[in-house]
Design an enzyme around this catalytic site. Structure first.
Site, short mmCIF file in Angstrom:
data_model
loop_
_atom_site.label_atom_id
_atom_site.label_comp_id
_atom_site.label_asym_id
_atom_site.label_seq_id
_atom_site.Cartn_x
_atom_site.Cartn_y
_atom_site.Cartn_z
N CYS A 46 0.82 -1.21 0.00
CA CYS A 46 0.00 0.00 0.00
C CYS A 46 0.86 1.27 0.00
CB CYS A 46 -0.92 0.02 1.22
SG CYS A 46 -1.90 -1.48 1.37
N GLY A 117 -2.51 -13.75 -3.11
CA GLY A 117 -2.83 -12.42 -3.59
C GLY A 117 -3.56 -12.42 -4.91
N GLY A 249 -6.58 -2.85 -12.54
CA GLY A 249 -7.36 -3.72 -11.67
C GLY A 249 -6.71 -5.08 -11.53
N THR A 278 -11.09 -23.95 2.68
CA THR A 278 -11.44 -24.21 1.28
C THR A 278 -12.24 -25.51 1.19
OG1 THR A 278 -9.50 -25.56 0.83
CG2 THR A 278 -9.23 -23.17 0.58
N ASN A 282 -7.97 -29.57 4.82
CA ASN A 282 -6.63 -29.24 5.35
C ASN A 282 -6.05 -27.96 4.74
OD1 ASN A 282 -6.44 -31.66 6.96
ND2 ASN A 282 -6.35 -32.72 4.98
N ILE A 283 -6.85 -27.31 3.89
CA ILE A 283 -6.32 -26.12 3.21
C ILE A 283 -7.22 -24.92 3.47
CG2 ILE A 283 -5.57 -25.13 1.00
CD1 ILE A 283 -5.23 -27.96 -0.08
N ALA A 285 -7.62 -20.55 2.77
CA ALA A 285 -7.18 -19.51 1.83
C ALA A 285 -7.69 -18.16 2.33
CB ALA A 285 -7.69 -19.80 0.44
N ASP A 288 -6.68 -11.51 -1.14
CA ASP A 288 -7.18 -11.14 -2.48
C ASP A 288 -7.61 -12.35 -3.30
OD1 ASP A 288 -6.36 -8.63 -1.74
OD2 ASP A 288 -4.99 -8.32 -3.41
P1 FAD Z 1 -0.39 -10.04 -1.16
O1 FAD Z 1 -0.18 -9.12 -0.05
O2 FAD Z 1 -0.34 -9.50 -2.54
O3 FAD Z 1 0.65 -11.22 -1.03
C1 FAD Z 1 0.66 -12.30 -1.91
C2 FAD Z 1 2.07 -12.81 -2.04
O4 FAD Z 1 2.02 -14.15 -2.46
C3 FAD Z 1 2.88 -12.08 -3.09
O5 FAD Z 1 4.01 -11.47 -2.52
C4 FAD Z 1 3.27 -13.16 -4.09
O6 FAD Z 1 4.59 -13.02 -4.57
C5 FAD Z 1 3.15 -14.43 -3.27
N1 FAD Z 1 2.85 -15.61 -4.06
C6 FAD Z 1 1.87 -15.77 -4.98
N2 FAD Z 1 1.88 -17.02 -5.49
C7 FAD Z 1 2.89 -17.67 -4.87
C8 FAD Z 1 3.41 -18.99 -4.96
N3 FAD Z 1 2.88 -19.87 -5.79
N4 FAD Z 1 4.47 -19.32 -4.20
C9 FAD Z 1 5.03 -18.41 -3.34
N5 FAD Z 1 4.57 -17.16 -3.22
C10 FAD Z 1 3.51 -16.79 -3.96
N6 FAD Z 1 -5.34 -2.16 0.15
C11 FAD Z 1 -5.91 -1.35 1.05
O7 FAD Z 1 -6.77 -1.81 1.81
N7 FAD Z 1 -5.55 -0.04 1.16
C12 FAD Z 1 -4.59 0.50 0.36
O8 FAD Z 1 -4.27 1.70 0.50
C13 FAD Z 1 -4.00 -0.31 -0.62
N8 FAD Z 1 -3.07 0.20 -1.44
C14 FAD Z 1 -2.47 -0.62 -2.35
C15 FAD Z 1 -1.52 -0.08 -3.19
C16 FAD Z 1 -0.88 -0.88 -4.11
C17 FAD Z 1 0.12 -0.28 -5.03
C18 FAD Z 1 -1.21 -2.26 -4.19
C19 FAD Z 1 -0.51 -3.15 -5.19
C20 FAD Z 1 -2.17 -2.80 -3.38
C21 FAD Z 1 -2.82 -1.99 -2.45
N9 FAD Z 1 -3.81 -2.49 -1.61
C22 FAD Z 1 -4.40 -1.67 -0.69
C23 FAD Z 1 -4.25 -3.89 -1.69
C24 FAD Z 1 -3.57 -4.75 -0.65
O9 FAD Z 1 -2.19 -4.58 -0.74
C25 FAD Z 1 -3.94 -6.20 -0.87
O10 FAD Z 1 -5.34 -6.32 -0.75
C26 FAD Z 1 -3.29 -7.14 0.13
O11 FAD Z 1 -1.90 -7.04 0.07
C27 FAD Z 1 -3.69 -8.58 -0.16
O12 FAD Z 1 -3.03 -9.46 0.67
P2 FAD Z 1 -2.73 -10.94 0.22
O13 FAD Z 1 -1.99 -11.59 1.33
O14 FAD Z 1 -3.96 -11.56 -0.29
O15 FAD Z 1 -1.78 -10.79 -1.04
#
Ligand code: FAD
Length: 562
Positions: A46, A117, A249, A278, A282-283, A285, A288
């Site tokens: 963020c 993510g 998006g 899920t 055992n899994i 999620a 995002d």
């Molecule tokens: P992420 O935090 O994206 O983490 C997922 C991680 O999983 C990644 O690092 C990826 O490399 C890793 N990964 C994926 N597949 C694999 C795999 N097969 N093996 C190993 N690793 C893997 N949200 C807000 O609420 N407010 C904000 O102001 C805001 N600003 C944002 C600004 C930007 C520029 C961005 C990009 C996002 C922003 N967001 C904001 C959204 C927020 O960052 C996400 O909603 C949040 O990070 C999601 O968390 P997550 O754990 O699902 O995924």
């Protein structure tokens, strides 16, 4: 506490990192491993736009925690640059590739949490692979942008996508003195808002010299002979720039889950229950990548925001470690969000009218009314009072709050947060009327904007006032009565409107028709409310146009040109 021996987590940022840390607090015995395919864990995605804009000056300020901290403080094994390639649910194993060495190996699990993510949407646009086009998802992305800014002495940039990341990038690039255009295929910026509320954002961007191209998607990127990027829009308009930011998006990253045979929901996210489990027991999620139910409609949706991801990560850890399964459930999301752009704050929670207009959302619970108001963020007599434009949507049946959106220069996030919490507690507009909020002149008003919103909506539901809306005028064909002062009327008036200033209204009621509906307006809706009370008590049929003439411009601007 349940005895989980091995907890593996895929993805080490918002959801994954928060799940790991919580799991450790609940169990000292578990072996916890985070696999992250990128170079960093727990980084502040963020904060990335603000690093580009040099508001956050040092890259390492984006690193909330590193593998060493995870190891030393939490005894968590973090493996960055490790990509999880496959899940073998039958054997309860994952296959991993260590990206720096190419070594492929397996690790067994008792519980597996996926927090991979989202991935950026990449529509089929010609020239999308050109140099000079950038996304903003990771720290290495921002490094590339900063290097390009320096190398090319960028003067003009085009941002494709007018959502919150597009706007945050606009703020930061604009502060670097770069001339900007925002291109958005929808007819409005901030697609999570209703168009008339987004119109205030659009006005603000234009005031800040940012050009907007709305309702026209990019069809091609190319490079001209002078080394400039050319951005061709579906409208035929062509823009040039030194760089392009793609903020188009995201969609849930589900490949791993799909190939493991986990159920993917109708909106494209991994299907989970309220314990983030899920279709495989055992899994789990989170984040995002998952599809979760909307708190108000109970319908599935994907909401890529950091707050839900962090809370879900924590809930998954609680459930995995066997903490009270009845209380530790995810309530659903209202998509509460906030964004700032060049001084303007834009925030929303709950349902928008765009969602509520979906014909499948029928029934008394979703039959709604809306009101607009423009109160000051703090007492008007205290210096620097700024207007908040607030829209409240509520059920006509019982006053239950369905959604709120607000824009303004100050005090916006606080009001949306209060209403967000009210929605989570199934509160009504009558509760907002009575909400006890802190007050001193520099922070608010004795009747806070939240109270005022509740009072206005409650007046509507109790029948003290009937509201009209600008967009309904052509159908209703009422007499339009402007109750502002004559000089205001002279400066700006509505065609066909009759002016009787509020102070004269009592003595001139006899001039008004008894057989025709009268719609009153003023600047913001307050004086016309007083006026409509006078007229209603004189036996006339009257509606107060909500939000006053300030909303008229916004509604007009949000309408597609005929
Ligand atoms: P992420 O935090 O994206 O983490 C997922 C991680 O999983 C990644 O690092 C990826 O490399 C890793 N990964 C994926 N597949 C694999 C795999 N097969 N093996 C190993 N690793 C893997 N949200 C807000 O609420 N407010 C904000 O102001 C805001 N600003 C944002 C600004 C930007 C520029 C961005 C990009 C996002 C922003 N967001 C904001 C959204 C927020 O960052 C996400 O909603 C949040 O990070 C999601 O968390 P997550 O754990 O699902 O995924």
């Amino acid at each position: 506490m349940k005895k989980i021996k091995r907890l593996l987590i895929v993805g080490g940022v918002a959801g994954g990192a928060s799940c790991a840390a919580r799991a450790r607090r609940l169990s000292e015995a578990a072996r916890i491993i985070i696999f992250e395919r990128g170079p960093y864990v727990s980084f502040a995605n963020c904060g990335l736009p603000y690093y580009v804009g040099n508001v956050i000056e040092k890259e390492d300020e984006l690193l909330v925690a590193d593998p060493e901290l995870f190891r030393n403080r939490f005894n968590i094994d973090v493996r960055t640059q490790h990509n999880v390639r496959r899940i073998f649910p039958g054997q309860r194993e994952v296959e991993i590739e260590a990206l720096s060495t190419g070594r492929i190996y397996r690790e067994p699990y008792d519980a597996l949490v996926l927090s991979p993510g989202s991935e950026p949407l990449r529509p089929d646009i010609k020239g999308l692979g050109l140099e000079g086009l950038f996304s903003v998802e990771t720290i290495p992305d921002t490094r590339k942008i900063i290097a390009w800014l320096r190398r090319k002495a960028v003067r003009r940039a085009v941002i494709v996508g007018g959502g919150f990341i597009g706007l945050e990038m606009a703020e930061n690039l604009s502060k670097l003195g770069i001339k900007l255009c925002i291109v958005e295929m929808q007819r409005q910026v901030m697609p999570n808002m209703d168009p008339e509320m987004a119109a205030f954002v659009q006005n603000h961007l234009e005031e800040k010299q940012i050009s907007l191209y709305l309702g026209s998607p990019v069809v091609e990127f190319s490079r001209d002979r002078g080394d400039k990027l050319r951005i061709l829009l579906a409208s035929g308009k062509s823009l040039t720039a030194d760089m392009v930011i793609l903020a188009l998006g995201v969609r849930p990253r589900t490949e791993l889950a799909r190939t493991a045979g986990l159920t993917i929901g109708e909106t494209g996210g991994i299907q989970v229950d309220e314990k983030m489990q899920t279709s495989d027991k055992n899994i789990w999620a989170v984040g995002d990548a998952v599809e979760i139910k909307n708190f108000l409609t109970a319908r599935p949706n994907v909401v890529p925001l950091a707050g839900p991801a962090n809370r879900q990560g924590r809930i998954a850890a609680d459930v995995i470690m066997g903490l009270d399964r009845h209380t530790h459930v995810f309530r659903g999301t209202q998509a509460t969000a906030v964004c700032g752009v060049l001084g303007l704050t834009i925030a929303s929670t709950g349902l928008t009218e765009k969602i509520l207009k979906d014909p499948s959302l029928k029934g008394p619970d979703f039959t709604y009314e809306k009101i607009y108001l423009h109160p000051n963020q703090h007492a008007g007599y205290y210096p620097d009072a700024k207007t908040i434009t607030l829209k409240l949507i509520f059920s006509k049946k019982d006053g239950k709050i369905l959604g709120a959106q607000a824009v303004g220069l100050a005090g916006v996030a606080k009001r949306i947060d209060v209403i967000s919490m009210a929605i989570q507690k199934n509160a009504t507009v009558f509760d907002l009327e009575e909400a006890e909020l802190c007050y001193a002149p520099q922070y608010g008003s004795a009747k806070d904007p939240v109270n005022l919103a509740g009072m206005i909506a409650a007046n509507v539901l109790r029948g003290h006032v009937s509201v009209g809306h600008w967009e309904d005028l052509p159908v209703a064909d009422p007499m339009i009565l402007d109750v502002r002062d004559a000089d205001e009327f002279e400066k700006q008036r509505l065609r066909g409107a009759v002016n009787i200033p509020l102070n004269d209204l009592r003595s001139r009621v006899s001039e008004l028709p008894v057989d025709r509906e009268i719609w009153t307006y003023c600047k913001v809706g307050q004086r016309s409310y007083y006026g409509s009370r006078i007229l209603a008590q004189s036996g006339l049929k009257v509606k107060n146009i909500s939000g006053g003439i300030l909303m008229h411009g916004a509604v007009k601007k949000s309408k597609p040109p005929a």
